[in-house]
Scaffold this motif. Structure first.
Motif, PDB file in Angstrom:
ATOM      1  N   SER A  27       0.692  -1.293  -0.101  1.00  0.00           N
ATOM      2  CA  SER A  27       0.176   0.104   0.019  1.00  0.00           C
ATOM      3  C   SER A  27       0.856   1.159  -0.021  1.00  0.00           C
ATOM      4  O   SER A  27       0.675   2.247  -0.689  1.00  0.00           O
ATOM      5  CB  SER A  27      -1.016   0.032   0.995  1.00  0.00           C
ATOM      6  OG  SER A  27      -1.869  -1.020   1.403  1.00  0.00           O
ATOM      7  N   SER A  28       1.988   1.401   0.859  1.00  0.00           N
ATOM      8  CA  SER A  28       2.835   2.429   0.826  1.00  0.00           C
ATOM      9  C   SER A  28       3.688   2.652  -0.397  1.00  0.00           C
ATOM     10  O   SER A  28       3.772   3.700  -0.890  1.00  0.00           O
ATOM     11  CB  SER A  28       3.877   2.092   1.915  1.00  0.00           C
ATOM     12  OG  SER A  28       4.593   3.111   2.085  1.00  0.00           O
ATOM     13  N   ALA A  29       3.971   1.559  -1.131  1.00  0.00           N
ATOM     14  CA  ALA A  29       4.858   1.712  -2.343  1.00  0.00           C
ATOM     15  C   ALA A  29       3.840   2.342  -3.477  1.00  0.00           C
ATOM     16  O   ALA A  29       4.329   2.951  -4.129  1.00  0.00           O
ATOM     17  CB  ALA A  29       5.073   0.349  -2.755  1.00  0.00           C
ATOM     18  N   MET A  30       2.441   1.688  -3.512  1.00  0.00           N
ATOM     19  CA  MET A  30       1.598   2.228  -4.434  1.00  0.00           C
ATOM     20  C   MET A  30       1.254   3.820  -4.114  1.00  0.00           C
ATOM     21  O   MET A  30       1.219   4.615  -5.171  1.00  0.00           O
ATOM     22  CB  MET A  30       0.149   1.395  -4.600  1.00  0.00           C
ATOM     23  CG  MET A  30       0.671   0.092  -5.016  1.00  0.00           C
ATOM     24  SD  MET A  30       1.537  -0.059  -6.449  1.00  0.00           S
ATOM     25  CE  MET A  30       0.300   0.783  -7.645  1.00  0.00           C
ATOM     26  N   LYS A  31       1.239   4.235  -3.012  1.00  0.00           N
ATOM     27  CA  LYS A  31       0.792   5.537  -2.697  1.00  0.00           C
ATOM     28  C   LYS A  31       2.027   6.437  -3.124  1.00  0.00           C
ATOM     29  O   LYS A  31       1.848   7.654  -3.402  1.00  0.00           O
ATOM     30  CB  LYS A  31       0.585   5.757  -1.121  1.00  0.00           C
ATOM     31  CG  LYS A  31       0.345   7.200  -0.671  1.00  0.00           C
ATOM     32  CD  LYS A  31       0.024   7.111   0.796  1.00  0.00           C
ATOM     33  CE  LYS A  31      -0.202   8.723   1.281  1.00  0.00           C
ATOM     34  NZ  LYS A  31       0.352   9.763   0.686  1.00  0.00           N
ATOM     35  N   GLN A  32       3.216   6.041  -2.837  1.00  0.00           N
ATOM     36  CA  GLN A  32       4.549   6.652  -3.017  1.00  0.00           C
ATOM     37  C   GLN A  32       4.482   6.824  -4.848  1.00  0.00           C
ATOM     38  O   GLN A  32       4.730   8.005  -5.257  1.00  0.00           O
ATOM     39  CB  GLN A  32       5.746   5.993  -2.634  1.00  0.00           C
ATOM     40  CG  GLN A  32       5.757   6.214  -1.155  1.00  0.00           C
ATOM     41  CD  GLN A  32       7.002   5.325  -0.441  1.00  0.00           C
ATOM     42  OE1 GLN A  32       7.729   4.714  -1.355  1.00  0.00           O
ATOM     43  NE2 GLN A  32       7.087   5.580   0.639  1.00  0.00           N
ATOM     44  N   LEU A  33       4.227   5.755  -5.362  1.00  0.00           N
ATOM     45  CA  LEU A  33       4.259   6.024  -6.673  1.00  0.00           C
ATOM     46  C   LEU A  33       3.164   7.277  -7.448  1.00  0.00           C
ATOM     47  O   LEU A  33       3.290   8.003  -8.201  1.00  0.00           O
ATOM     48  CB  LEU A  33       4.092   4.629  -7.363  1.00  0.00           C
ATOM     49  CG  LEU A  33       4.951   3.772  -7.495  1.00  0.00           C
ATOM     50  CD1 LEU A  33       4.786   2.346  -8.072  1.00  0.00           C
ATOM     51  CD2 LEU A  33       6.241   4.455  -8.424  1.00  0.00           C
ATOM     52  N   LYS A  34       1.833   6.943  -6.642  1.00  0.00           N
ATOM     53  CA  LYS A  34       0.833   7.793  -6.796  1.00  0.00           C
ATOM     54  C   LYS A  34       1.175   9.424  -6.517  1.00  0.00           C
ATOM     55  O   LYS A  34       0.815  10.119  -7.408  1.00  0.00           O
ATOM     56  CB  LYS A  34      -0.491   7.396  -6.393  1.00  0.00           C
ATOM     57  CG  LYS A  34      -1.551   8.231  -6.584  1.00  0.00           C
ATOM     58  CD  LYS A  34      -2.864   7.878  -6.046  1.00  0.00           C
ATOM     59  CE  LYS A  34      -4.096   8.208  -6.585  1.00  0.00           C
ATOM     60  NZ  LYS A  34      -5.068   7.906  -5.905  1.00  0.00           N
ATOM     61  N   GLN A  54       1.627   2.738 -12.017  1.00  0.00           N
ATOM     62  CA  GLN A  54       0.627   2.873 -11.365  1.00  0.00           C
ATOM     63  C   GLN A  54      -0.800   2.346 -12.077  1.00  0.00           C
ATOM     64  O   GLN A  54      -1.923   1.915 -11.456  1.00  0.00           O
ATOM     65  CB  GLN A  54       0.400   4.317 -10.667  1.00  0.00           C
ATOM     66  CG  GLN A  54      -0.600   4.636 -10.115  1.00  0.00           C
ATOM     67  CD  GLN A  54      -0.791   4.297  -8.742  1.00  0.00           C
ATOM     68  OE1 GLN A  54       0.142   3.752  -8.041  1.00  0.00           O
ATOM     69  NE2 GLN A  54      -1.994   4.150  -8.065  1.00  0.00           N
ATOM     70  N   GLY A  55      -1.032   2.721 -13.379  1.00  0.00           N
ATOM     71  CA  GLY A  55      -2.050   2.822 -14.217  1.00  0.00           C
ATOM     72  C   GLY A  55      -2.359   1.329 -14.254  1.00  0.00           C
ATOM     73  O   GLY A  55      -3.602   0.971 -14.325  1.00  0.00           O
ATOM     74  N   LYS A  56      -1.239   0.352 -14.701  1.00  0.00           N
ATOM     75  CA  LYS A  56      -1.689  -0.998 -15.067  1.00  0.00           C
ATOM     76  C   LYS A  56      -1.764  -1.790 -13.746  1.00  0.00           C
ATOM     77  O   LYS A  56      -2.405  -2.959 -13.741  1.00  0.00           O
ATOM     78  CB  LYS A  56      -0.381  -1.568 -15.881  1.00  0.00           C
ATOM     79  CG  LYS A  56      -0.324  -0.916 -17.073  1.00  0.00           C
ATOM     80  CD  LYS A  56       0.871  -1.167 -18.051  1.00  0.00           C
ATOM     81  CE  LYS A  56       0.946  -0.526 -19.290  1.00  0.00           C
ATOM     82  NZ  LYS A  56       1.992  -0.990 -20.200  1.00  0.00           N
ATOM     83  N   TRP A  57      -1.044  -1.342 -12.895  1.00  0.00           N
ATOM     84  CA  TRP A  57      -0.768  -2.330 -11.502  1.00  0.00           C
ATOM     85  C   TRP A  57      -1.411  -1.974 -10.304  1.00  0.00           C
ATOM     86  O   TRP A  57      -1.691  -2.661  -9.276  1.00  0.00           O
ATOM     87  CB  TRP A  57       0.603  -2.769 -11.262  1.00  0.00           C
ATOM     88  CG  TRP A  57       1.275  -3.522 -12.237  1.00  0.00           C
ATOM     89  CD1 TRP A  57       1.908  -3.159 -13.652  1.00  0.00           C
ATOM     90  CD2 TRP A  57       1.215  -5.065 -12.420  1.00  0.00           C
ATOM     91  NE1 TRP A  57       2.261  -4.192 -14.119  1.00  0.00           N
ATOM     92  CE2 TRP A  57       1.798  -5.326 -13.789  1.00  0.00           C
ATOM     93  CE3 TRP A  57       0.641  -5.928 -11.632  1.00  0.00           C
ATOM     94  CZ2 TRP A  57       1.910  -6.642 -14.094  1.00  0.00           C
ATOM     95  CZ3 TRP A  57       0.697  -7.220 -11.989  1.00  0.00           C
ATOM     96  CH2 TRP A  57       1.441  -7.784 -13.253  1.00  0.00           C
ATOM     97  N   GLY A  58      -1.722  -0.807  -9.961  1.00  0.00           N
ATOM     98  CA  GLY A  58      -2.265  -0.189  -8.940  1.00  0.00           C
ATOM     99  C   GLY A  58      -3.529  -0.901  -8.332  1.00  0.00           C
ATOM    100  O   GLY A  58      -3.836  -1.242  -7.082  1.00  0.00           O
ATOM    101  N   TYR A  59      -4.520  -1.110  -8.987  1.00  0.00           N
ATOM    102  CA  TYR A  59      -5.774  -1.829  -8.708  1.00  0.00           C
ATOM    103  C   TYR A  59      -5.542  -3.077  -8.258  1.00  0.00           C
ATOM    104  O   TYR A  59      -6.053  -3.710  -7.211  1.00  0.00           O
ATOM    105  CB  TYR A  59      -6.713  -1.849  -9.945  1.00  0.00           C
ATOM    106  CG  TYR A  59      -8.040  -2.419  -9.407  1.00  0.00           C
ATOM    107  CD1 TYR A  59      -9.126  -1.881  -8.601  1.00  0.00           C
ATOM    108  CD2 TYR A  59      -8.323  -3.840  -9.897  1.00  0.00           C
ATOM    109  CE1 TYR A  59     -10.278  -2.508  -8.385  1.00  0.00           C
ATOM    110  CE2 TYR A  59      -9.602  -4.226  -9.713  1.00  0.00           C
ATOM    111  CZ  TYR A  59     -10.503  -3.646  -8.821  1.00  0.00           C
ATOM    112  OH  TYR A  59     -11.582  -4.309  -8.515  1.00  0.00           O
ATOM    113  N   GLY A  60      -4.804  -4.098  -9.024  1.00  0.00           N
ATOM    114  CA  GLY A  60      -4.355  -5.402  -8.647  1.00  0.00           C
ATOM    115  C   GLY A  60      -3.641  -5.399  -7.475  1.00  0.00           C
ATOM    116  O   GLY A  60      -3.713  -6.281  -6.680  1.00  0.00           O
ATOM    117  N   ILE A  61      -2.664  -4.512  -7.228  1.00  0.00           N
ATOM    118  CA  ILE A  61      -1.836  -4.490  -6.142  1.00  0.00           C
ATOM    119  C   ILE A  61      -2.721  -4.050  -4.890  1.00  0.00           C
ATOM    120  O   ILE A  61      -2.553  -4.663  -3.750  1.00  0.00           O
ATOM    121  CB  ILE A  61      -0.576  -3.658  -6.264  1.00  0.00           C
ATOM    122  CG1 ILE A  61       0.405  -4.391  -7.224  1.00  0.00           C
ATOM    123  CG2 ILE A  61       0.228  -3.302  -4.866  1.00  0.00           C
ATOM    124  CD1 ILE A  61       1.654  -3.594  -7.439  1.00  0.00           C
ATOM    125  N   GLY A  62      -3.565  -3.103  -5.211  1.00  0.00           N
ATOM    126  CA  GLY A  62      -4.440  -2.991  -4.023  1.00  0.00           C
ATOM    127  C   GLY A  62      -5.487  -4.107  -3.566  1.00  0.00           C
ATOM    128  O   GLY A  62      -5.582  -4.336  -2.395  1.00  0.00           O
TER     129      GLY A  62
END
Length: 102
Positions: A27-34, A54-62
């Protein structure tokens, strides 16, 4: 003995901790990328790569992070049940030993 198994409570506690940390890290990594966003890294290629990822993997990683959180909660409850059961069995044996005069 067929069907015998043993729950390692300390190993289970470590697994719970590691899964919780993993969910938080994802979650932290995706937030930092965003947060880097389209103009935060100072390098056009890096900004584009972060945005694409973020666009391709954000939802899945979430979803993975959420599922990991759910598994962590379930394992925590399971550990509590096993600990309670183990305590009850220990007390039962102690009580039966006292009843026998030992």
């Amino acid at each position: 003995m067929p069907g015998y198994y043993k729950v390692e409570l300390e190993a289970l506690a470590q697994l719970i901790t590691q899964l919780g940390e993993t969910a938080n890290d994802m979650s932290s990594a995706m937030k930092q990328l965003k947060d880097i966003g389209p103009k935060g890294a100072g390098c056009d290629e890096l900004e584009q790569a972060c945005d694409d990822f973020q666009g391709k993997w954000g939802y899945g990683i979430g979803l993975i992070a959420d599922a990991t959180g759910g598994i962590t909660e379930g394992l925590s409850e399971t550990r509590k049940i096993y600990e309670t059961l183990e305590d009850q069995i220990t007390k039962s044996f102690q009580a039966s030993g006292k009843a026998d005069g030992k």
